[in-house]
Design a protein around this motif. Structure first.
Motif, PDB file in Angstrom:
ATOM      1  N   MET A 103      44.267  -9.511  32.456  1.00 44.41           N
ATOM      2  CA  MET A 103      44.497  -9.858  31.043  1.00 44.41           C
ATOM      3  C   MET A 103      43.708  -8.891  30.166  1.00 44.41           C
ATOM      4  N   ALA A 104      42.580  -8.423  30.696  1.00 44.66           N
ATOM      5  CA  ALA A 104      41.754  -7.415  30.025  1.00 44.66           C
ATOM      6  C   ALA A 104      40.782  -6.870  31.067  1.00 44.66           C
ATOM      7  N   GLY A 105      40.491  -5.579  30.965  1.00 47.65           N
ATOM      8  CA  GLY A 105      39.550  -5.000  31.931  1.00 47.65           C
ATOM      9  C   GLY A 105      38.859  -3.775  31.357  1.00 47.65           C
ATOM     10  N   VAL A 106      37.767  -3.399  32.001  1.00 49.66           N
ATOM     11  CA  VAL A 106      37.029  -2.232  31.532  1.00 49.66           C
ATOM     12  C   VAL A 106      36.368  -1.510  32.704  1.00 49.66           C
ATOM     13  N   THR A 107      36.221  -0.196  32.547  1.00 44.27           N
ATOM     14  CA  THR A 107      35.497   0.615  33.527  1.00 44.27           C
ATOM     15  C   THR A 107      34.438   1.400  32.746  1.00 44.27           C
ATOM     16  N   ALA A 108      33.291   1.621  33.370  1.00 43.19           N
ATOM     17  CA  ALA A 108      32.232   2.334  32.656  1.00 43.19           C
ATOM     18  C   ALA A 108      31.449   3.213  33.615  1.00 43.19           C
ATOM     19  N   SER A 109      30.927   4.319  33.095  1.00 44.16           N
ATOM     20  CA  SER A 109      29.981   5.121  33.863  1.00 44.16           C
ATOM     21  C   SER A 109      28.974   5.729  32.881  1.00 44.16           C
ATOM     22  N   ALA A 110      27.755   5.949  33.375  1.00 43.55           N
ATOM     23  CA  ALA A 110      26.695   6.530  32.536  1.00 43.55           C
ATOM     24  C   ALA A 110      25.581   7.024  33.450  1.00 43.55           C
ATOM     25  N   THR A 111      24.732   7.890  32.914  1.00 42.61           N
ATOM     26  CA  THR A 111      23.622   8.434  33.691  1.00 42.61           C
ATOM     27  C   THR A 111      22.335   7.681  33.347  1.00 42.61           C
ATOM     28  N   ALA A 112      21.686   7.152  34.390  1.00 40.36           N
ATOM     29  CA  ALA A 112      20.442   6.394  34.179  1.00 40.36           C
ATOM     30  C   ALA A 112      19.258   7.356  34.108  1.00 40.36           C
ATOM     31  N   ARG A 113      18.386   7.166  33.098  1.00 35.24           N
ATOM     32  CA  ARG A 113      17.162   7.979  32.991  1.00 35.24           C
ATOM     33  C   ARG A 113      15.998   7.175  33.566  1.00 35.24           C
ATOM     34  N   PRO A 114      14.911   7.872  33.913  1.00 39.83           N
ATOM     35  CA  PRO A 114      13.792   7.172  34.573  1.00 39.83           C
ATOM     36  C   PRO A 114      13.248   5.995  33.753  1.00 39.83           C
ATOM     37  N   ASP A 115      13.365   6.066  32.411  1.00 36.38           N
ATOM     38  CA  ASP A 115      12.837   4.957  31.588  1.00 36.38           C
ATOM     39  C   ASP A 115      13.818   3.784  31.471  1.00 36.38           C
ATOM     40  N   GLY A 116      14.939   3.847  32.178  1.00 36.22           N
ATOM     41  CA  GLY A 116      15.877   2.719  32.178  1.00 36.22           C
ATOM     42  C   GLY A 116      16.975   2.823  31.135  1.00 36.22           C
ATOM     43  N   THR A 117      16.871   3.846  30.254  1.00 38.61           N
ATOM     44  CA  THR A 117      17.954   4.028  29.281  1.00 38.61           C
ATOM     45  C   THR A 117      19.081   4.852  29.920  1.00 38.61           C
ATOM     46  N   ASP A 148      43.460   0.318  19.154  1.00 38.92           N
ATOM     47  CA  ASP A 148      44.659  -0.296  18.591  1.00 38.92           C
ATOM     48  C   ASP A 148      45.126  -1.387  19.577  1.00 38.92           C
ATOM     49  N   PHE A 149      44.506  -2.556  19.483  1.00 38.34           N
ATOM     50  CA  PHE A 149      44.800  -3.646  20.434  1.00 38.34           C
ATOM     51  C   PHE A 149      46.247  -4.093  20.283  1.00 38.34           C
ATOM     52  N   SER A 150      46.881  -4.424  21.438  1.00 46.27           N
ATOM     53  CA  SER A 150      48.258  -4.920  21.330  1.00 46.27           C
ATOM     54  C   SER A 150      48.424  -6.166  22.197  1.00 46.27           C
ATOM     55  N   ALA A 151      49.331  -7.038  21.757  1.00 46.96           N
ATOM     56  CA  ALA A 151      49.580  -8.295  22.466  1.00 46.96           C
ATOM     57  C   ALA A 151      50.419  -8.036  23.716  1.00 46.96           C
ATOM     58  N   ASP A 152      50.320  -8.909  24.702  1.00 41.57           N
ATOM     59  CA  ASP A 152      51.278  -8.914  25.807  1.00 41.57           C
ATOM     60  C   ASP A 152      51.613 -10.368  26.111  1.00 41.57           C
ATOM     61  N   LEU A 153      52.229 -10.633  27.271  1.00 39.15           N
ATOM     62  CA  LEU A 153      52.636 -12.010  27.590  1.00 39.15           C
ATOM     63  C   LEU A 153      51.438 -12.937  27.723  1.00 39.15           C
ATOM     64  N   ASN A 154      50.269 -12.359  27.992  1.00 40.08           N
ATOM     65  CA  ASN A 154      49.065 -13.171  28.217  1.00 40.08           C
ATOM     66  C   ASN A 154      48.361 -13.590  26.942  1.00 40.08           C
ATOM     67  N   ALA A 155      48.304 -12.692  25.958  1.00 38.28           N
ATOM     68  CA  ALA A 155      47.414 -12.951  24.826  1.00 38.28           C
ATOM     69  C   ALA A 155      47.799 -12.130  23.601  1.00 38.28           C
ATOM     70  N   SER A 156      47.369 -12.619  22.434  1.00 35.22           N
ATOM     71  CA  SER A 156      47.591 -11.899  21.174  1.00 35.22           C
ATOM     72  C   SER A 156      46.651 -10.689  21.101  1.00 35.22           C
ATOM     73  N   ALA A 157      46.909  -9.808  20.148  1.00 39.86           N
ATOM     74  CA  ALA A 157      46.032  -8.649  19.961  1.00 39.86           C
ATOM     75  C   ALA A 157      44.614  -9.113  19.607  1.00 39.86           C
ATOM     76  N   LYS A 158      44.514 -10.200  18.829  1.00 34.39           N
ATOM     77  CA  LYS A 158      43.194 -10.698  18.427  1.00 34.39           C
ATOM     78  C   LYS A 158      42.414 -11.193  19.656  1.00 34.39           C
ATOM     79  N   THR A 159      43.109 -11.895  20.530  1.00 31.90           N
ATOM     80  CA  THR A 159      42.453 -12.378  21.753  1.00 31.90           C
ATOM     81  C   THR A 159      42.055 -11.202  22.654  1.00 31.90           C
ATOM     82  N   LYS A 160      42.923 -10.190  22.706  1.00 34.43           N
ATOM     83  CA  LYS A 160      42.603  -9.006  23.525  1.00 34.43           C
ATOM     84  C   LYS A 160      41.311  -8.352  23.014  1.00 34.43           C
ATOM     85  N   ARG A 161      41.164  -8.307  21.683  1.00 34.88           N
ATOM     86  CA  ARG A 161      39.958  -7.692  21.130  1.00 34.88           C
ATOM     87  C   ARG A 161      38.726  -8.486  21.567  1.00 34.88           C
TER      88      ARG A 161
END
Ligand code: FAD
Length: 283
Positions: A195-209, A256-269
């Motif tokens: 219904m909604a998903g996300v992928t992320a990547s980032a580089t960790a620094r020694p101070d945790g940021t 630009d969120f868009s609705a599908d059969l599962n949910a409205s654009a507002k719910t997707k946001r």
């Protein structure tokens, strides 16, 4: 329903396949795992005159070392990716996403190239590949070119693929030891399209940021989409920093969120903020 009549071909050389696909006289479609194309034909949403089965083309298979990164042939099946040590070591984000793609029977036949070429807005791989700065290798009778994943997915079932062109491979760069990954999706049942998903990547620094963020959402818009505003808001912050996270969620309004059969654009946001928070918690 059954598919309309079509001709089936199984070329054994790339030249033969590309000639068939490039022939303007016939409406030819590549056939990979058939897990999306065959149902689409049965529902008459696709009516190719000729199916060009890519199954015998060795050039499109295999997972190989490429300068410390990976070259994944388009015809590599999800099940092969899941069984690959090279993938779990060098592309952990791909490995994280795989169990969420459909069910075992579909993963036994479905291919990474098929998913990339189809560009379903709810598919995991287009977002994963954007979070990994992957490049897509394309081949046609006139040669080979590569396109960054961030420029390949153009809209709903719309990509940078041109007439007669095939996805040949997915190219992934080497992964630094400090690189961290996050993935989260919400689906009605495990294995259903998200219904909604996300992928992320980032580089960790020694101070945790964390720096150099890549965040890509799927199943919230017409196609998988980078959240560059959220990336900027998180730059130099810890993934659990409440203020930065709030700013990142605010920045999601750029999508630009868009609705599908599962949910409205507002719910997707709203769901996009929920999955992003959960993915970051795991990084
Ligand atoms: P095919 O169905 O063979 O082809 C798909 C399209 O891509 C066709 O238009 C074909 O012509 C084109 N194509 C294929 N290969 C190439 C190539 N190399 N170059 C150019 N064009 C090409 N997917 C998800 O991501 N997540 C899910 O949760 C999910 N759930 C599913 C649940 C069900 C019940 C089903 C039936 C499918 C689901 N899928 C899901 C889709 C599945 O992952 C498909 O296998 C995948 O999207 C397409 O891969 P394929 O190899 O089967 O491609």
């Amino acid at each position: 329903m059954k598919a309309p009549d079509f001709r089936y071909t199984r070329p054994v050389t790339m030249a033969e396949a590309l000639a068939l696909l490039g022939d303007e006289e016939n409406e030819a479609s590549p056939l990979a795992g058939g897990q999306s194309l065959v149902p689409m034909m049965n529902f008459r949403m696709a009516q190719p005159e000729i199916l060009v089965d890519l199954g015998a083309l060795k050039e499109l298979r295999g997972i190989e070392n490429a300068d410390g990164g990976l070259r994944i042939g388009a015809m590599t099946r999800y099940a092969e990716l899941a069984a690959s040590k090279l993938v779990s070591e060098r592309a952990p984000l791909v490995a994280m996403a795989l169990p969420h793609i459909a069910h075992a029977a579909i993963r036994n036949r479905g291919t990474i190239g098929g998913s990339v070429a189809l560009a379903d807005p709810a598919a995991e791989m287009p977002a994963v590949l954007q979070a990994l700065d992957a490049r897509i290798e394309l081949v046609s009778a006139s040669g080979t070119r590569t396109v960054p994943a961030s420029e390949f997915f153009l809209g709903m079932y719309e990509t940078a693929l041109e007439e007669g062109e095939l996805v040949a491979a997915i190219l992934l760069g080497p992964v630094a030891a400090e690189r961290r990954f996050g993935f989260h999706e919400l689906a009605r049942r495990h294995g259903d399209y998200a219904m909604a998903g996300v992928t992320a990547s980032a580089t960790a620094r020694p101070d945790g940021t964390f720096v150099d963020w890549r965040i890509a959402h799927f199943s919230v818009a017409d196609c998988a989409v980078r959240a560059t505003g959220a990336e900027a808001a998180l730059e130099g912050a810890k993934p659990t920093d409440a203020e930065a996270l709030e700013a990142a969620k605010e920045a999601l309004s750029e999508i630009d969120f868009s609705a599908d059969l599962n949910a409205s654009a507002k719910t997707k946001r709203h769901l996009a903020g929920v999955v992003m928070t959960r993915a970051l918690e795991g990084m």
